[in-house]
Design a protein around this motif. Structure first.
Motif, PDB file in Angstrom:
ATOM      1  N   ARG A  43       0.820  -1.131   0.133  1.00 45.21           N
ATOM      2  CA  ARG A  43       0.155  -0.080  -0.062  1.00 45.21           C
ATOM      3  C   ARG A  43       1.044   1.245   0.047  1.00 45.21           C
ATOM      4  O   ARG A  43       1.822   1.561   0.795  1.00 45.21           O
ATOM      5  N   LYS A  44       0.391   2.121  -0.783  1.00 44.03           N
ATOM      6  CA  LYS A  44       1.140   3.559  -0.962  1.00 44.03           C
ATOM      7  C   LYS A  44       0.319   4.397  -0.932  1.00 44.03           C
ATOM      8  O   LYS A  44      -0.758   4.406  -1.354  1.00 44.03           O
ATOM      9  N   PRO A  45       0.553   5.551   0.063  1.00 45.18           N
ATOM     10  CA  PRO A  45      -0.232   6.728   0.146  1.00 45.18           C
ATOM     11  C   PRO A  45      -0.615   7.482  -1.297  1.00 45.18           C
ATOM     12  O   PRO A  45       0.297   7.648  -2.003  1.00 45.18           O
ATOM     13  N   LYS A  46      -1.873   7.834  -1.699  1.00 45.04           N
ATOM     14  CA  LYS A  46      -2.352   8.556  -2.660  1.00 45.04           C
ATOM     15  C   LYS A  46      -1.796   9.925  -2.613  1.00 45.04           C
ATOM     16  O   LYS A  46      -2.017  10.626  -1.535  1.00 45.04           O
ATOM     17  N   LYS A  47      -1.170  10.439  -3.442  1.00 47.72           N
ATOM     18  CA  LYS A  47      -0.678  11.946  -3.429  1.00 47.72           C
ATOM     19  C   LYS A  47      -1.469  12.702  -4.339  1.00 47.72           C
ATOM     20  O   LYS A  47      -1.387  12.202  -5.694  1.00 47.72           O
ATOM     21  N   PRO A  48      -2.244  13.708  -3.958  1.00 44.86           N
ATOM     22  CA  PRO A  48      -3.097  14.465  -4.788  1.00 44.86           C
ATOM     23  C   PRO A  48      -2.120  15.134  -5.993  1.00 44.86           C
ATOM     24  O   PRO A  48      -1.185  15.800  -5.580  1.00 44.86           O
ATOM     25  N   LYS A  49      -2.852  15.619  -7.073  1.00 46.91           N
ATOM     26  CA  LYS A  49      -1.997  16.399  -8.039  1.00 46.91           C
ATOM     27  C   LYS A  49      -2.044  17.793  -7.518  1.00 46.91           C
ATOM     28  O   LYS A  49      -2.858  18.105  -7.016  1.00 46.91           O
ATOM     29  N   GLU A  66      -7.905  19.617 -10.944  1.00 42.80           N
ATOM     30  CA  GLU A  66      -8.728  18.830 -12.101  1.00 42.80           C
ATOM     31  C   GLU A  66     -10.259  19.105 -12.175  1.00 42.80           C
ATOM     32  O   GLU A  66     -10.863  18.892 -13.000  1.00 42.80           O
TER      33      GLU A  66
END
Length: 110
Positions: A43-49, A66
């Motif tokens: 699992r890797k944390p989601k990085k927002p654009k 977005e």
């Protein structure tokens, strides 16, 4: 009764456990060996654009994400109500022009 559990990537998992993290994964019976096996999820944390800056304003900025167009204004109170109103109108007009220029550039260079 003792049961052996085979752990995939044991050294990496041990490092995470020592650092105080919890592990999520799946515990299953391996079809080929019949052994009880644990496989941790990667699992890797989601990085927002990050938001893209459209233009700087005198007292703020206009950014594009977005899903949204974001406008930030911070006008000093010293200008008074009428002065703040004029500044907001002027900068709203400038922000609108910057957005239209951005749209035209996108259409021209497609």
């Amino acid at each position: 009764m003792k049961k052996l559990i085979y752990i995939i990537n044991a050294l990496e998992l041990l490092e995470q456990l020592v650092s105080g993290k919890r592990l999520e994964g799946v515990l299953y019976m391996d079809k080929s060996t019949g052994a009880l096996t644990f496989k941790a999820y990667n699992r890797k944390p989601k990085k927002p654009k990050r938001d893209r800056l459209v233009c700087h304003l005198e007292h703020g900025w206009v950014k594009e994400s977005e899903e949204r167009i974001k406008v930030y204004e911070s006008v000093p109170k010293v200008l008074g109500a009428a002065g703040v109103g004029h500044v907001l109108q002027r900068e709203t007009k400038r922000a609108t022009e910057a957005l239209l220029d951005c749209e035209l550039d996108a259409i021209m260079f497609c």
